[in-house]
Scaffold this motif. Sequence first.
Motif, mmCIF file in Angstrom:
data_model
loop_
_atom_site.group_PDB
_atom_site.id
_atom_site.type_symbol
_atom_site.label_atom_id
_atom_site.label_comp_id
_atom_site.label_asym_id
_atom_site.label_seq_id
_atom_site.Cartn_x
_atom_site.Cartn_y
_atom_site.Cartn_z
ATOM 1 N N GLU A 246 0.837 -1.198 0.000
ATOM 2 C CA GLU A 246 0.000 0.000 0.000
ATOM 3 C C GLU A 246 0.877 1.256 0.000
ATOM 4 O O GLU A 246 2.042 1.214 0.407
ATOM 5 N N CYS B 98 -6.777 1.147 2.900
ATOM 6 C CA CYS B 98 -7.550 2.384 3.074
ATOM 7 C C CYS B 98 -7.172 3.415 2.014
ATOM 8 O O CYS B 98 -8.007 4.224 1.593
ATOM 9 N N ASN C 250 -12.444 -1.215 -0.734
ATOM 10 C CA ASN C 250 -11.709 -1.858 0.353
ATOM 11 C C ASN C 250 -12.313 -1.431 1.686
ATOM 12 O O ASN C 250 -12.587 -0.245 1.901
ATOM 13 N N GLU C 251 -12.501 -2.385 2.559
ATOM 14 C CA GLU C 251 -13.018 -2.097 3.915
ATOM 15 C C GLU C 251 -14.103 -1.021 3.856
ATOM 16 O O GLU C 251 -14.037 -0.008 4.563
ATOM 17 N N TYR D 18 -6.426 -9.425 11.255
ATOM 18 C CA TYR D 18 -5.078 -9.167 11.775
ATOM 19 C C TYR D 18 -4.904 -9.829 13.140
ATOM 20 O O TYR D 18 -5.845 -9.874 13.944
ATOM 21 N N GLU E 96 -5.887 -9.301 3.409
ATOM 22 C CA GLU E 96 -5.073 -8.641 4.443
ATOM 23 C C GLU E 96 -5.010 -9.571 5.644
ATOM 24 O O GLU E 96 -6.043 -9.894 6.235
ATOM 25 N N GLN F 225 2.324 -6.216 5.248
ATOM 26 C CA GLN F 225 2.510 -5.827 3.871
ATOM 27 C C GLN F 225 3.944 -6.148 3.457
ATOM 28 O O GLN F 225 4.794 -6.334 4.324
HETATM 29 O O1 AHR Z 1 -2.811 -2.805 6.177
HETATM 30 C C1 AHR Z 1 -3.097 -1.622 6.846
HETATM 31 C C2 AHR Z 1 -4.567 -1.243 6.789
HETATM 32 O O2 AHR Z 1 -5.318 -2.185 7.486
HETATM 33 C C3 AHR Z 1 -5.194 -1.205 5.426
HETATM 34 O O3 AHR Z 1 -4.992 -0.017 4.769
HETATM 35 C C4 AHR Z 1 -6.649 -1.369 5.726
HETATM 36 O O4 AHR Z 1 -7.358 -1.971 4.678
HETATM 37 C C5 AHR Z 1 -6.648 -2.193 7.005
HETATM 38 O O5 AHR Z 1 -7.462 -1.637 7.977
#
Ligand code: AHR
Length: 497
Positions: free
Chosen positions: A26, A72, A173-174, A240, A296, A345
């Motif tokens: 990103e 994001c 995204n999200e 996550y 992610e 990432q």
């Molecule tokens: O990976 C960091 C962020 O985590 C990304 O931009 C978003 O999609 C998620 O909340």
Amino acid sequence: MTLQGVLNADLGQGSINRNIYGHFSEHLGRCIYEGIWVGEDSPIPNTNGIRNDVLEALKKIKIPVLRWPGGCFADEYHWKDGIGPKEARKEMINTHWGGVVENNHFGTHEFMDLCAQLGCEPYINGNVGSGTVQEMSEWVEYLTFGGKSPMSDLRSQNGHEEPWKVTYFGVGNENWGCGGNMRPEYYADLYRRFQTYVRNYDDNKIHRIACGPNSDDYNWTEVLMREAGRFMDSITLHYYTVPKDWNNKGGATGFDEELWFETLKKALHMDELITRHSTIMDKYDPEGRVGLIVDEWGTWYDVEPGTNPGFLYQQNTMRDALVAGLTFHIFHKHSGRVRMANIAQTVNVLQAVILTEGEKMILTPTYHVFDMYKVHQDAELLELSLDGGSYKMGDEEIPAVTATASRDAQGAIHISFCNLQADSANQVKLDLRGLASCEPSITGSTLTGDKIDAHNTFEQPEAVAPRAFTDFVLENGTLSVTLPAMSVTTLELAVKA
Ligand code: AHR
């Protein structure tokens, strides 16, 4: 402890899509800028502005697919700001990530060149949150239309006459959060509308990806699958691993065994998430046409002291290596539905495989797991059952060992093990059944450390690196392997012709 298991080498379970080993980069902190893109005039050796050391390292692990430009960032990215002469490109504020000014020097052409140099597939994430249908539609036309049109003319003017091949395209995204704070019903309608104009030009066939749930938001999956399932090829899942909680996540290093255990327990939660989201998908898509893309995943810690909190820069230890290994085991198990995953990432952000500092680059323990596991890409998953034993902490327990196995196109079998236990070696006795030869030649490599937060630094880049592994014996069809404490191990059983 000694654990018993069975590997049925003749019972294939379907193929492990290589895209499970995908990445996500990103415009965030030092991932794209510095980590990948240094510009053509940089003293750091580069090819068309992309640093050579990072390119070579990523090629070695056979990176299959790369997601870009966010995250994001995707829902505030306007692609036309990132094309044309660099000095004329419009600047923008990266409001999500540190409020820094983005000069848009890395745009569509640079990303497509990066993928070409890596030999990987591009996965482009479009903007629903602050973009328009026209903008998304024109991006696809710019990328993939081969005839004469306003967008293909613009592409030619910018130096790329031929259309590119783009398969994977994300529609937002999200969108439940940073991508517009939408309700699932609203996003489902928007998704249906936006994806209509994501056209297939010429022979380019786009795989349309809908924004899926955050972690255990099962209602999101339910509504999306019900209202828009037939318009998508895949739906995403974001999860996550946060050791403590979002306000106090815990550091990347300097943790104790309790937090090690807690982190691995939370990483194992991926199995339940995939199982339950898949159950909902099965209801609306019993044929399994729609894929689940975990685009992610990875660990998220407090940033390294003294670094910009918006840059999400964190170290990477043996704990991350275990998170990566056990997560791959879970993805393999669910490879019927899970057709792609993208670690967050690639460089310098969250669970990065590479860290850079100026012209220096180091490979993290997570990188080494990707390297050791690349043998599973596109291989046939094999049935493996293992009584993983128990790793106990207070009243809680998780498996001490997890494992996976696959057979590659040449017939070689690879078995990977994670010994989650921080303080003791564990022995696994695997009954090998259905092997073409009773005497395969076996080689192995293992990754372990001298402490739970063992990691590589710019001063000691090889502190954690795979080494040859020989602690196994094959006798009467039983393979006995002694796994070091806190280790990731891969064995290759090469069957002689
Ligand atoms: O990976 C960091 C962020 O985590 C990304 O931009 C978003 O999609 C998620 O909340």
